[in-house]
Each structure stands twice: as C-alpha cells, then as structure tokens.
Design an enzyme around this catalytic site. Structure first.
Site, PDB file in Angstrom:
ATOM      1  N   GLU A 114     -17.422  40.838  18.450  1.00 34.41           N
ATOM      2  CA  GLU A 114     -18.852  40.378  19.451  1.00 34.41           C
ATOM      3  C   GLU A 114     -18.405  41.833  20.292  1.00 34.41           C
ATOM      4  O   GLU A 114     -17.263  42.316  21.534  1.00 34.41           O
ATOM      5  CB  GLU A 114     -17.973  39.844  19.960  1.00 34.41           C
ATOM      6  N   LYS A 116     -17.477  42.752  24.502  1.00 28.19           N
ATOM      7  CA  LYS A 116     -16.931  41.792  25.626  1.00 28.19           C
ATOM      8  C   LYS A 116     -17.522  41.777  26.630  1.00 28.19           C
ATOM      9  O   LYS A 116     -17.736  43.235  27.072  1.00 28.19           O
ATOM     10  CB  LYS A 116     -15.238  42.521  25.873  1.00 28.19           C
ATOM     11  N   ASP A 118     -19.183  41.898  30.596  1.00 30.33           N
ATOM     12  CA  ASP A 118     -18.056  41.918  31.725  1.00 30.33           C
ATOM     13  C   ASP A 118     -19.225  41.314  32.745  1.00 30.33           C
ATOM     14  O   ASP A 118     -19.553  42.224  33.599  1.00 30.33           O
ATOM     15  CB  ASP A 118     -18.682  43.419  31.896  1.00 30.33           C
ATOM     16  N   TYR A 226     -21.083  32.393  23.705  1.00 30.66           N
ATOM     17  CA  TYR A 226     -19.793  33.253  22.786  1.00 30.66           C
ATOM     18  C   TYR A 226     -19.045  32.282  21.785  1.00 30.66           C
ATOM     19  O   TYR A 226     -17.741  32.448  21.057  1.00 30.66           O
ATOM     20  CB  TYR A 226     -19.351  34.310  22.801  1.00 30.66           C
ATOM     21  N   LYS A 315      -9.684  46.920  24.756  1.00 32.24           N
ATOM     22  CA  LYS A 315     -10.583  46.720  25.297  1.00 32.24           C
ATOM     23  C   LYS A 315     -10.779  48.488  25.212  1.00 32.24           C
ATOM     24  O   LYS A 315      -9.823  49.482  24.622  1.00 32.24           O
ATOM     25  CB  LYS A 315      -9.544  46.630  27.227  1.00 32.24           C
ATOM     26  N   CYS A 409     -22.361  77.272  58.242  1.00 30.57           N
ATOM     27  CA  CYS A 409     -21.684  77.362  56.298  1.00 30.57           C
ATOM     28  C   CYS A 409     -20.131  77.865  56.482  1.00 30.57           C
ATOM     29  O   CYS A 409     -19.919  78.750  57.437  1.00 30.57           O
ATOM     30  CB  CYS A 409     -22.301  78.578  55.694  1.00 30.57           C
ATOM     31  N   CYS A 412     -21.119  81.581  54.908  1.00 31.46           N
ATOM     32  CA  CYS A 412     -21.861  82.898  55.637  1.00 31.46           C
ATOM     33  C   CYS A 412     -21.746  83.194  56.742  1.00 31.46           C
ATOM     34  O   CYS A 412     -22.755  83.953  57.481  1.00 31.46           O
ATOM     35  CB  CYS A 412     -23.128  83.018  54.438  1.00 31.46           C
ATOM     36  N   CYS A 427     -27.436  75.061  53.718  1.00 29.11           N
ATOM     37  CA  CYS A 427     -27.234  77.007  54.963  1.00 29.11           C
ATOM     38  C   CYS A 427     -28.570  77.548  54.680  1.00 29.11           C
ATOM     39  O   CYS A 427     -29.273  77.459  53.683  1.00 29.11           O
ATOM     40  CB  CYS A 427     -26.117  77.160  54.093  1.00 29.11           C
ATOM     41  N   CYS A 433     -26.137  84.473  51.721  1.00 30.38           N
ATOM     42  CA  CYS A 433     -25.087  83.550  51.722  1.00 30.38           C
ATOM     43  C   CYS A 433     -24.181  84.183  50.179  1.00 30.38           C
ATOM     44  O   CYS A 433     -25.205  83.793  49.247  1.00 30.38           O
ATOM     45  CB  CYS A 433     -25.543  82.429  51.581  1.00 30.38           C
TER      46      CYS A 433
HETATM   47  S1  IVH Z   1     -14.402  34.429  23.853  1.00 31.38           S
HETATM   48  C1  IVH Z   1     -11.226  30.489  24.115  1.00 31.38           C
HETATM   49  N1  IVH Z   1     -16.123  36.094  23.451  1.00 31.38           N
HETATM   50  O1  IVH Z   1     -14.035  37.260  28.956  1.00 31.38           O
HETATM   51  C2  IVH Z   1     -11.877  32.767  24.235  1.00 31.38           C
HETATM   52  N2  IVH Z   1     -15.127  35.941  25.727  1.00 31.38           N
HETATM   53  O2  IVH Z   1     -11.306  38.257  29.649  1.00 31.38           O
HETATM   54  C3  IVH Z   1     -12.702  32.043  24.908  1.00 31.38           C
HETATM   55  N3  IVH Z   1     -15.811  37.284  27.461  1.00 31.38           N
HETATM   56  O3  IVH Z   1     -13.274  34.177  29.642  1.00 31.38           O
HETATM   57  C4  IVH Z   1     -13.507  33.351  25.190  1.00 31.38           C
HETATM   58  N4  IVH Z   1     -16.917  38.338  25.833  1.00 31.38           N
HETATM   59  O4  IVH Z   1     -15.281  35.548  30.382  1.00 31.38           O
HETATM   60  C5  IVH Z   1     -15.030  35.306  24.592  1.00 31.38           C
HETATM   61  N5  IVH Z   1     -17.818  38.097  23.189  1.00 31.38           N
HETATM   62  C6  IVH Z   1     -16.834  36.877  23.538  1.00 31.38           C
HETATM   63  C7  IVH Z   1     -16.799  37.614  25.147  1.00 31.38           C
HETATM   64  C8  IVH Z   1     -15.853  37.007  26.578  1.00 31.38           C
HETATM   65  C9  IVH Z   1     -16.825  38.089  27.448  1.00 31.38           C
HETATM   66  C10 IVH Z   1     -14.980  37.212  28.810  1.00 31.38           C
HETATM   67  C11 IVH Z   1     -14.666  35.558  28.113  1.00 31.38           C
HETATM   68  C12 IVH Z   1     -13.222  35.159  28.735  1.00 31.38           C
HETATM   69  C13 IVH Z   1     -12.520  36.713  29.209  1.00 31.38           C
HETATM   70  C14 IVH Z   1     -11.821  37.274  29.465  1.00 31.38           C
END
Ligand code: IVH
Length: 681
Positions: A114, A116, A118, A226, A315, A409, A412, A427, A433
């Site tokens: 999945e 991640k 932010d 998720y 990451k 400048c 020049c 300038c 220049c």
């Molecule tokens: S699962 C028990 N899945 O990342 C597992 N977290 O660094 C719970 N996050 O606290 C997290 N995308 O806020 C999970 N696809 C994803 C995620 C995800 C972002 C965040 C979430 C978590 C943090 C951890």
C-alpha cells in the site's frame, strides 16, 4: 554517568521536542529524514546499552499526545506505529523474520502493498452502521475526540453502506490533504496574511484538529482507510486484502494503488512502480507499506511495544534535509533578473547533491527570515528545483548575519530597478551587462535550444570576457584557430567544438525561437509559435492580436514577442544567425479548429515506447491531452508500450481504453470525425 547515557538523554530530549512540534503544534521544525536519523541513533545506542533503555523512551512510544482542548478517547485497541526500513537489506531481514515466524522458510509470503500516505492516523468507530466516535492516534493509547470534525470529512461515509453492516467496527485510516488543495489553501492563507502551512500533512493535521467543525468543513480533507480494529457481530475475512475489499464494499474510501505481491521481489517491484509515480500522485506519500496478508499469520506474529511485526514501512529517499547557508550571493540572469541565491553546505536530497537554492527575492527572504549561517530545511521533489522551505530557528546561533540586498548590479554596477511591486529586481544594464550577455549565450547553446555540444558555461564566460564574442551570432564566426587560443583548449577539443557549432546550424524553428531567449517564451510557447505561425518571417512581423488568437498564448506573452522583434538589435542578431547558415526544415503549420482524438482527454503512458517519453508527452499535449502518471477512473486512454506492467492491469480492471504505440501514432494524426469513421469499421 557514561557518555552513552548523556548521548541517549540528549537524543531523547531532541526527539521529545520534535514530537511536540509535530504532534501537538502541527508545526514540525525539521524534516522526517532528520527525525528518522535521530530515532535511529537513539535505537542503536539503546541496543548497545540496554541498561539505559527505559519504558518512557521515545523509541518505545508512539509519537503523539492527546491535547486537552479535545475530549480524550481511550483506544480499545492501541493505535500503533510502523517499523521503518530504508533499504533492500532491511526489507530482506523483515521478510526473513516473517518467514521464520510463521514457519514458511522456503515459501514466498503474500503481502499487501500500500502507499504510505503522509497525513495523520485516525480511528473511526461505527455502531450499527453509524459513525459514533472518531479519534486521533495521540500517544497510541488515547487520542483526541474529533467525531464532529470527521463527520465533515467523511460526508456520506458517516453511514456505512449495504445491508450487512457489523454491529461494531472500528476502522483506521489516514486523513490527508491533496497537493492541489494544499496549494489553494496556502494561497488563501497568504491572501488573509495568515501563516501558510509548511506541507500538506501539517495543513491536514491543523485543519482536522480545529475546535470549530465549521473550519474543518471549509478545509478540503480526504481519508483512505487501511486497517480494521475491533469488530463485533461478524467475523473478519481471512486476509488483509479481503478486509480492504470489505471496507470498500461498506462505502469507505480505500486507495486504488493497492497490490497483492509475493516475496521481496514483488515488494520491490511495487516500491519502484510507486516511487516512479510519486510526483504525479495527487497526494504526498513518503514510502510504501507491506503487510502480511493472512490475518492468522498477523496474529501469530503480533506486535512490539510500538509496531506490528507483520508490517514494514519502506520509506522513499528523503525530499527534505537540513543544511547550513554558507553565503548568499546575487545572480544576474539572462533577462537581467537579479536573484539572491543561497550557497549551501552540500546536502544529498531528492536523489542529488544540492549546494545552491534560489531565494527568489527580498520578500521571500523576509518571509523565511533567512540569515547567513542559518540551518535551513531544503526540499527537492521530483524535477522541481531545490528550495529553502524554512529556517530551523531553534538552532540559530548568535553569529548569523543578515544579507543586505544591493542597489547596484554586482557585475556591471548599473542600478537595480524593481518591477512588479518589488517582486522582481532587474539589472538595468541590458546587454551591456556581461552577466546578461553570458547567460543569453549559455541559454542559446543549451541542450533544449541549439544543443551546441562542448560549449560549456566556463567556455562562454571566457569567450565573453576575452571579448571574442558579443552576441550569439558571433559564435558562428569563431575559427578553430581562435578557439584553440583559449585556456585549457587542445587541438582536438577545438576541432570538436568547431564541428559542434557547425552541426548546430541545422535545427528546428522551435529550438531556434527558444534559444533566442525571448522573455516569457519557454520551450512549449516556442513550439506553439512555430506550429501555428510556421515561419520566422511571419513570427518576426506578427501583430499582438493575431498572437492572442493562438491557443495558450495570452496578452503578456504576445506583447513580449512583438516587443522583442521590434528591437533593432534583436532583429540584427536574428539576421546575422540566418546569414551564418542557421536553418531548419519547413514546419507543417497546424490547422486551427481541428479537434484531435486526444483533445481534453486524460492519457497515461506506460511501458517502453520507441519514441522518447518526453516526445510522446509533447505530442499528446500538442493534441490537447492531459498526460498524468497513474491510471484511475478518470483516465481516458492508456498508451502501453513494451513490457507494460501494473498500470496495464489496472486499466483493464477499470475498463480504460488501451492503445499500443502503433494505434497511438495513427490516432494522433486523425481528427475526431475521421476517428469516428475508423471506429465504426
Ligand atoms: S498501518 C498497526 N497503513 O503511517 C498498523 N499506516 O508511520 C497501523 N500510514 O500511524 C498503520 N499509510 O498514520 C498503515 N497504508 C498505511 C499507511 C499508514 C500511512 C501512517 C499511519 C501510521 C504511520 C506510521
């Protein structure tokens, strides 16, 4: 006490401070990369000195706090964090631990991969299909009650869909703000003279944790679910993959970027695919997450104090880092724009080493309150030029110096005049220049313009300083003899450069126009001018009204083009260039008002095409298409080259029309009407 003890304490203190800035104030001071490194150092030290490992260490806790302004919610099941990995080795050892843990040493594990996201984690409790409680993660044990605010974010999903809703279900997900909504919100903040948010995550957190739900409603937030926490009344499916499908069937938003993958290779393939799409995705992600799909195995593997053993956040390389501003210098561009540039202690960020970052103008420097000697957060995302995001105020020393913007400048000594209400400083020396002269010649020689191989920046500087050339046309008067007389220039290089100069004479009208450096005429505009006007003579004599009628050309660009060719000096240079033998093939003029098959369509490219990607993109754009990075339900066509992978599968799933390269080329030369005829055949 030992030095390890002191180091541990110092790290703990720093991490606590950053946790507070991030989780409580929604205003982090340093990027995640810096935080992750501090955490790594702490964990390594604690591992080497277990006698100093205490339960209250930031390494043992989930980051946040519950803030008193909101009512407290105690989580029935703790909301944990994720373990991080940054390399293939870490992924390998994660996968090995899993296989050993579930007794499948010889078999590949099936993971759900999945993105991640932010944003910020929330827990949503539904009873008999209705949202009854929503909470932030807080410290993992208890969070803040944000039920009212989450109702605004969830909209219809406040009530679960379908007949068979469970008695109780607690769903977990990430609330986030899209990049576009973030930009709009920040424009609004600035227009109201309010502090803009540092990034979409802060904007999302700040918007969700508002005491007035009406404010949350006015902020465009989204959520992807998720995971599932507590469930009563129905039994869970047997895999995480099925759980996510189930959440979707209950009307909850679940990202489409999910995949079922096998073993480390499958994980890495997904990682690379998503990394490639990162900059084109509508929201920020900072990595991908792999989760063991079988829920019975998840149970067997269990949790550490902080995170599940069955999941890993892999990451992405950092797009933000911290470094020092060693100096600020003034740069004079080819149009005379005078820009302050931060000279930075080199730092590896976004895949390259960055040692300079533009500070744009005086206002921007004031906004950042940047001083020479400051620690700053530098960001480089995708192909975007590196920028200074903020100053790390808590690390400012007493020795920092303010930079005074000059009135003259530095090259020049002509006066610097300010334009557009002080946003642009220019300038006033014009081509008198030497900085402007040099930059315009470098631009002319650059890859996307005349592409003169071997004519580097240093060489141009020397040619101008030695007064061997005065404008771009003089380049074609250079003899091998003259070139050879330059510093560090051997016979062979001189011959090569002379040949490259000759070769560059054969060009295209678009490149030539771009190379002239007409203010506001970039590559795309140059191409449009070439396509719609067809020849140089016409372009040099065109009227503003005619220009405005061309798609994508507005009044400001039109004025700039006409003004450029009115100047005798510019006309003379163009004539000199043509007389020197610069030429291009005839341009097939674009016929107006013809709608292409691709106009207003959203198109995605995948796999390897025989033409370069950039060319395919330009062609599509010239036909009026919008080219995006990932397939979604909004995609009209997927153009698939050789070895097309997951995008192709997704397009098939979503019923998006798939074209191979041959079909693409054929259709790009058809208009809508003839396409209709063809498709009827
Ligand atoms: S699962 C028990 N899945 O990342 C597992 N977290 O660094 C719970 N996050 O606290 C997290 N995308 O806020 C999970 N696809 C994803 C995620 C995800 C972002 C965040 C979430 C978590 C943090 C951890």
């Amino acid at each position: 006490m030992s030095s390890a003890y002191h180091q541990i304490n110092e790290l703990k203190e720093k991490l606590e401070y950053h946790n507070y800035r991030y989780y409580v104030l929604d205003d982090p001071e340093v990027p995640d990369s810096v935080y992750d490194r501090l955490m790594r150092s702490l964990m390594n030290l604690e591992e080497a000195h277990p006698e100093h490992l205490l339960e209250n260490s930031p390494s043992q806790k989930v980051g946040g706090y519950a803030v008193r302004s909101f009512a407290e919610v105690v989580h029935r099941q703790p909301m944990r964090s994720l373990s991080n990995g940054f390399s293939k080795q870490e992924l390998d050892s994660f996968d090995r631990r899993i296989r050993e843990g579930v007794g499948q040493e010889e078999r590949e594990i099936q993971y759900v991969a999945e993105p991640k996201l932010d944003g910020l984690a929330v827990s949503l409790r539904y009873e008999n299909g209705w949202l009854v409680q929503a909470a932030t993660r807080g410290d993992g044990k208890s969070g803040e009650n944000i039920t009212q605010n989450m109702r605004q974010v969830l909209g219809d999903a406040t009530q679960l869909a379908g007949e068979a809703v469970p008695e109780v279900i607690e769903v977990r997900g990430e609330v986030f703000m899209s990049k576009r909504d973030f930009a709009t919100l920040n424009d609004f903040q600035r227009s109201k003279e309010r502090k803009p948010f540092a990034n979409p995550r802060n904007a999302a957190a700040g918007s969700l944790r508002q005491l007035d739900p009406a404010v949350t409603k006015s902020r465009p937030l989204s959520i992807y679910c998720y995971a599932i926490g507590e469930v009563v009344g129905v039994s869970l499916p047997s895999t995480h993959w099925q759980s996510l499908q189930w959440l979707r069937s209950l009307g909850l938003p679940v990202t489409e970027l999910l995949a079922q993958v096998n073993g480390v290779d499958g994980c890495l393939e997904y990682y690379n695919e998503i990394l490639q799409q990162r900059d084109d995705l509508p929201f920020d992600i900072d990595g991908v997450v792999y989760k063991v799909s079988r829920l019975d195995w998840q149970d067997d593997l269990g949790f550490t104090a902080k995170a599940p053993r069955w999941a890993l956040a892999h990451k992405f390389p950092a797009q933000e880092e911290v470094t020092i501003v060693e100096n600020v210098e003034i740069q004079v561009g080819r149009t005379g724009a005078v820009t302050p540039v931060a000279r930075l202690k080199p730092v590896f960020v976004g895949g390259v080493t960055v040692s300079n970052a533009t500070l744009h103008n005086q206002q921007e420097m004031d906004r950042l309150d940047i001083h020479i000697g400051d620690y700053v957060v530098v960001r480089r995302a995708g192909d975007v030029i590196p920028e200074v995001v903020s100053v790390v105020m808590s690390q400012r020393s007493e020795e920092v110096r303010k930079f005074i913007f000059p009135h003259k400048c530095p090259v020049c000594f002509s006066p610097i005049v300010s334009e557009e209400g002080g946003i642009i400083a220019r300038c006033s020396g014009g081509l008198f220049c030497s900085a402007q002269k040099k930059e315009s010649i470098k631009h002319f020689a650059s890859r996307k313009a005349m592409d003169i191989e071997g004519l580097g920046n240093k060489l141009v500087d020397q040619l101008v300083e030695d007064e061997l050339i005065d404008d771009v046309a003089d380049l074609y008067g250079l003899t091998v003899q003259t070139i050879k007389s330059l510093e560090r220039m051997g016979e062979k290089s001189a011959n090569n450069l002379s040949q490259a100069l000759n070769a560059s004479k054969k060009t295209t009208l678009a490149r030539f126009l771009y190379g002239l450096g007409i203010p506001l005429v970039g590559e795309t505009t140059a191409e449009t001018l070439s396509l719609y006007l067809g020849d140089l003579e016409t372009i040099m004599n065109v009227e503003e009204d005619h220009l405005i009628s061309i798609p994508d050309i507005g009044p400001i660009v039109s004025r700039s083009v006409v003004a450029f060719f009115k100047q005798t000096h510019n006309k003379a240079v163009v004539e000199k260039l043509v007389a020197a033998g610069v030429f291009w093939p005839l341009v097939e003029k674009k016929i107006d008002n013809k709608q292409s098959v691709f106009s207003s369509k959203t198109v995605v490219l995948t796999g390897s095409l025989s033409m370069p990607r950039t060319e395919a993109k330009t062609l599509l754009k010239s036909l009026g298409a919008k080219v995006t990075g990932s397939v979604s339900s909004k995609t009209d066509y997927l153009i698939a080259g050789e070895d097309a992978g997951s995008k192709m599968e997704k397009a098939e799933k979503l019923g998006v029309e798939i074209l191979d390269e041959g079909e693409f080329i054929r259709l790009s030369s058809l208009d809508v009407l003839s396409f209709a005829d063809v498709s009827k055949e």
